[in-house]
Design a protein around this motif. Structure first.
Motif, PDB file in Angstrom:
ATOM      1  N   ARG A 182     -11.114  37.860 -39.710  1.00 18.07           N
ATOM      2  CA  ARG A 182     -11.675  38.676 -40.487  1.00 18.07           C
ATOM      3  C   ARG A 182     -11.230  39.709 -41.064  1.00 18.07           C
ATOM      4  O   ARG A 182     -11.968  40.774 -41.624  1.00 18.07           O
ATOM      5  N   GLU A 183      -9.953  39.798 -41.087  1.00 21.61           N
ATOM      6  CA  GLU A 183      -9.233  40.995 -41.523  1.00 21.61           C
ATOM      7  C   GLU A 183      -9.425  41.139 -43.085  1.00 21.61           C
ATOM      8  O   GLU A 183      -9.442  40.266 -43.695  1.00 21.61           O
ATOM      9  N   PHE A 184      -9.919  42.449 -43.546  1.00 25.03           N
ATOM     10  CA  PHE A 184     -10.184  42.625 -44.985  1.00 25.03           C
ATOM     11  C   PHE A 184      -9.136  43.494 -45.591  1.00 25.03           C
ATOM     12  O   PHE A 184      -9.029  43.697 -46.694  1.00 25.03           O
ATOM     13  N   SER A 185      -8.135  43.857 -44.817  1.00 23.82           N
ATOM     14  CA  SER A 185      -6.842  44.748 -45.517  1.00 23.82           C
ATOM     15  C   SER A 185      -5.646  44.528 -44.618  1.00 23.82           C
ATOM     16  O   SER A 185      -5.727  44.103 -43.512  1.00 23.82           O
ATOM     17  N   ALA A 186      -4.689  44.768 -45.236  1.00 25.23           N
ATOM     18  CA  ALA A 186      -3.204  44.547 -44.700  1.00 25.23           C
ATOM     19  C   ALA A 186      -2.147  45.513 -45.378  1.00 25.23           C
ATOM     20  O   ALA A 186      -2.438  45.772 -46.476  1.00 25.23           O
ATOM     21  N   THR A 241      -3.410  34.500 -40.101  1.00 24.53           N
ATOM     22  CA  THR A 241      -3.738  35.802 -40.901  1.00 24.53           C
ATOM     23  C   THR A 241      -2.893  36.914 -40.062  1.00 24.53           C
ATOM     24  O   THR A 241      -2.145  37.741 -40.688  1.00 24.53           O
ATOM     25  N   THR A 242      -2.719  36.853 -38.655  1.00 23.96           N
ATOM     26  CA  THR A 242      -1.870  37.867 -37.921  1.00 23.96           C
ATOM     27  C   THR A 242      -0.401  37.765 -38.384  1.00 23.96           C
ATOM     28  O   THR A 242       0.494  38.612 -38.460  1.00 23.96           O
ATOM     29  N   LEU A 243       0.022  36.397 -38.614  1.00 19.44           N
ATOM     30  CA  LEU A 243       1.556  35.983 -38.928  1.00 19.44           C
ATOM     31  C   LEU A 243       1.755  36.649 -40.399  1.00 19.44           C
ATOM     32  O   LEU A 243       2.781  37.145 -40.602  1.00 19.44           O
ATOM     33  N   GLN A 244       0.570  36.489 -41.217  1.00 17.62           N
ATOM     34  CA  GLN A 244       0.898  37.076 -42.673  1.00 17.62           C
ATOM     35  C   GLN A 244       0.952  38.653 -42.378  1.00 17.62           C
ATOM     36  O   GLN A 244       2.014  38.884 -43.219  1.00 17.62           O
ATOM     37  N   ILE A 245       0.338  39.000 -41.659  1.00 15.66           N
ATOM     38  CA  ILE A 245       0.156  40.559 -41.757  1.00 15.66           C
ATOM     39  C   ILE A 245       1.773  41.093 -41.175  1.00 15.66           C
ATOM     40  O   ILE A 245       2.153  42.073 -41.422  1.00 15.66           O
ATOM     41  N   LEU A 246       2.009  40.256 -40.036  1.00 17.25           N
ATOM     42  CA  LEU A 246       3.239  40.819 -39.465  1.00 17.25           C
ATOM     43  C   LEU A 246       4.459  40.508 -40.293  1.00 17.25           C
ATOM     44  O   LEU A 246       5.306  41.304 -40.093  1.00 17.25           O
ATOM     45  N   PHE A 260      -8.930  42.225 -50.770  1.00 14.40           N
ATOM     46  CA  PHE A 260      -8.137  43.261 -50.585  1.00 14.40           C
ATOM     47  C   PHE A 260      -6.894  42.826 -49.726  1.00 14.40           C
ATOM     48  O   PHE A 260      -5.669  42.975 -49.918  1.00 14.40           O
ATOM     49  N   LEU A 261      -7.243  42.017 -48.662  1.00 16.84           N
ATOM     50  CA  LEU A 261      -6.340  41.277 -47.834  1.00 16.84           C
ATOM     51  C   LEU A 261      -5.237  40.594 -48.633  1.00 16.84           C
ATOM     52  O   LEU A 261      -4.000  40.560 -48.559  1.00 16.84           O
ATOM     53  N   PHE A 262      -5.961  39.671 -49.541  1.00 18.45           N
ATOM     54  CA  PHE A 262      -4.990  38.720 -50.337  1.00 18.45           C
ATOM     55  C   PHE A 262      -4.171  39.664 -51.280  1.00 18.45           C
ATOM     56  O   PHE A 262      -3.065  39.271 -51.525  1.00 18.45           O
ATOM     57  N   ARG A 263      -4.869  40.565 -51.936  1.00 15.10           N
ATOM     58  CA  ARG A 263      -4.093  41.461 -52.788  1.00 15.10           C
ATOM     59  C   ARG A 263      -2.798  42.205 -52.122  1.00 15.10           C
ATOM     60  O   ARG A 263      -1.898  42.509 -52.561  1.00 15.10           O
ATOM     61  N   SER A 264      -3.231  42.472 -50.839  1.00 15.66           N
ATOM     62  CA  SER A 264      -2.141  43.457 -50.074  1.00 15.66           C
ATOM     63  C   SER A 264      -1.122  42.433 -49.945  1.00 15.66           C
ATOM     64  O   SER A 264       0.383  42.916 -49.958  1.00 15.66           O
ATOM     65  N   ILE A 265      -1.129  41.415 -49.602  1.00 18.49           N
ATOM     66  CA  ILE A 265      -0.019  40.323 -49.259  1.00 18.49           C
ATOM     67  C   ILE A 265       0.666  40.187 -50.576  1.00 18.49           C
ATOM     68  O   ILE A 265       1.971  39.871 -50.467  1.00 18.49           O
ATOM     69  N   GLU A 266      -0.036  39.712 -51.580  1.00 21.83           N
ATOM     70  CA  GLU A 266       0.441  39.352 -52.707  1.00 21.83           C
ATOM     71  C   GLU A 266       1.533  40.719 -53.179  1.00 21.83           C
ATOM     72  O   GLU A 266       2.711  40.420 -53.484  1.00 21.83           O
ATOM     73  N   ALA A 267       0.869  41.956 -52.963  1.00 22.57           N
ATOM     74  CA  ALA A 267       2.105  42.980 -53.387  1.00 22.57           C
ATOM     75  C   ALA A 267       3.006  43.081 -52.666  1.00 22.57           C
ATOM     76  O   ALA A 267       4.237  43.462 -53.041  1.00 22.57           O
TER      77      ALA A 267
END
Length: 527
Positions: free
Chosen positions: A296-300, A326-331, A364-371
């Motif tokens: 459910r993470e909404f930011s990264a 999602t955790t692996l994406q953020i890591l 915001f999560l998707f945009r953070s990973i995209e950036a």
């Protein structure tokens, strides 16, 4: 006694039900008639109290048997209307054999409790506190009355509290000291822990036999550190859908208190929610099983990724690691992560990844990973940036599992088995997952309703270089990854399979709500 609560309409329905079930009841009674009451009561103690009461229509022997059960499980979700639930609870407390010891009480009211009935329940607990071993209360009401009630239950071994004031927002202050010498399991939701003069809150040290601790949506006030100190604690779970254990001003990360662990016997660590909670101390070094779910993470940001990375450094003896995609994406946002040599995860035997799609593509999560991906591409060349921007414009999503992340986690345990599960097989591409994991030769994808027919265990790996046939996994799709197995690492034993869940109970609940209840004189018609 049971006829006191039957209306004329209910009596007609009961007679009709008895005729319809006569043969089935005779068979059941023949099988159960030889069992002593103690055994039957033990069986009934495993059921919801509403189901237990229904047995009173089976025969005269069962007419009053339910009154002697030592376990009361009273959940409002089992009733169509609140009035039915409150009436049922009131009758149970009135008709139950008061000479029978009450050992387990589980009350779950999803909403405000009628004050008079709540007070009656609490008085019932107080009058039966001598033998009460397990208590679970999930209600909205007068928090002071509830806390005063269970504080006298000296025999408690398990306590689960989810208490909200009637306004539904204010957190409840957790008592500084409780005399519960036998308590081994504590599960609390929506509590606040107050710190002392040292700036630390240490509310659990009084429980000298504590084995399991679960904290959900809790806060720390007037303290910078929440200390969890226990020589016996083996299982720790921290759960909150938005903010983890925090202070009043929770939008500033500098105000986030730390959780300091002094738990030499900790075996399992479970974390649900946003990756913003700093955990320090030596408590994670003994952990063998880890489960991190931030679906459910909404930011990264890089800060979130570094927090997970710091946790990994502390997992010196972990054998089983479960993460969401999602955790692996953020890591993966951590710069130059794949170049790092981990000193930990040397004993890893099992790695499980739950594939979760992005909840909001424009969130915001998707945009953070995209950036972050664009920033990495910019370090390579403009051509890479243009290519990536074009892909995002075409509405393409990042890989469910970023390249190299599985090998990164397995670098010190190359033979660790990898299991990939998902409840979203209709939106996630198994082939894309296969291509994102270097060294994966075979991925077996199994739909939700397929059944494995061969004697191969659920998590067993296929023989090297072979695939499951159609008899082994129905509706399966085998995909060979384009990357060869690295010479220095064994290929992971990888299975992609959708988690199978039993939907029967939920379907039965829906059917039950639509059908009139004809089984118990304590239940109103229409329940």
């Amino acid at each position: 006694m049971r006829r006191e609560f039957i209306t004329a309409e209910e009596n007609i329905i009961l007679e009709r039900t008895k005729k319809r079930r006569q043969y089935a009841n005779e068979v059941i009674e023949d099988r159960l008639s030889d069992l002593p009451d103690g055994v039957i009561l033990q069986i009934l103690s495993l059921l919801d109290t509403k189901q237990v009461v229904r047995t009173c229509v089976l025969s005269k022997r069962w007419e009053h048997l339910w009154k002697r059960i030592s376990t009361l499980i009273l959940h409002s979700s089992r009733f169509s209307y609140v009035k039915q639930f409150t009436t049922f609870v009131s009758k149970i407390l009135t008709l139950r054999d008061s000479s029978t010891a009450l050992r387990v009480l589980d009350v779950d009211r999803n909403g405000n409790f009628e004050p008079r009935l709540l007070k009656r329940i609490l008085n019932y607990i107080s009058s039966h506190s001598t033998h009460l071993q397990e208590l679970a209360i999930s209600v909205r009401g007068d928090t002071s009355l509830i806390l005063n009630c269970f504080s006298s239950c000296r025999a408690l071994t398990s306590l689960k509290l989810s208490i909200y004031p009637r306004d539904g927002y204010t957190e409840t202050l957790f008592p500084n000291s409780l005399n519960l010498p036998l308590l081994t399991s504590l599960d609390i939701t929506n509590f606040a822990f107050c710190g002392g003069e040292s700036g630390c809150a240490e509310p659990f040290s009084v429980f000298t036999m504590l084995n399991s601790l679960a904290l959900s949506s809790c806060k720390v006030k007037d303290a910078q550190i929440l200390t969890i100190s226990s020589d016996t604690l083996a299982n720790l779970a921290i759960h909150s859908p938005f903010e983890e254990i925090n202070v009043d001003i929770h939008d500033n990360s500098s105000n986030m208190p730390k959780i300091e662990l002094s738990t030499p016997s900790l075996y399992t660590f479970t974390y649900y929610g946003s990756l913003i909670q700093e955990i320090c101390g030596s408590g994670l070094s003994s952990v063998k099983q880890v489960h991190i779910d931030d679906s459910r993470e909404f930011s990264a940001s890089v800060r979130h990724g570094l927090l997970v990375f710091n946790w990994l450094l502390d997992f010196a003896n972990v054998e089983s690691l479960a993460l969401s995609s999602t955790t692996l994406q953020i890591l993966s946002l951590v710069p130059d992560l794949l170049e790092v040599k981990l000193p930990s995860l040397c004993n890893l035997k099992s790695l499980e990844v739950e594939l979760v799609p992005f909840i909001h593509r424009d969130g915001f999560l998707f945009r953070s990973i995209e950036a972050a991906m664009l920033k990495k591409a910019a370090a390579k060349s403009r051509k890479e940036v243009a290519k990536l921007r074009k892909a995002f414009k075409a509405r393409l999503e990042p890989r469910a599992i970023p390249d190299g992340m599985v090998d990164f986690l397995r670098q010190n345990s190359p033979s660790a088995e990898v299991n990939i599960t998902t409840d979203f097989s209709h939106v996630l591409n198994p082939k894309q997952v296969a291509e994102s994991i270097k060294g994966a030769k075979i991925i077996s994808y199994r739909s939700r309703f397929s059944k494995r027919l061969s004697p191969v265990p659920f998590h067993a790996a296929p023989a090297s270089g072979t695939e499951y046939d159609s008899a082994t996994a129905l509706a399966s799709v085998s995909v060979t990854a384009p990357d060869a197995v690295p010479a220095s690492a064994a290929p992971p034993n990888l299975h992609l399979c959708r988690d199978e869940k039993d939907d029967k109970s939920s379907n039965e609940d829906e059917v039950e709500k639509r059908q009139p209840n004809t089984d118990s004189p304590l239940l109103d018609n229409g329940q």
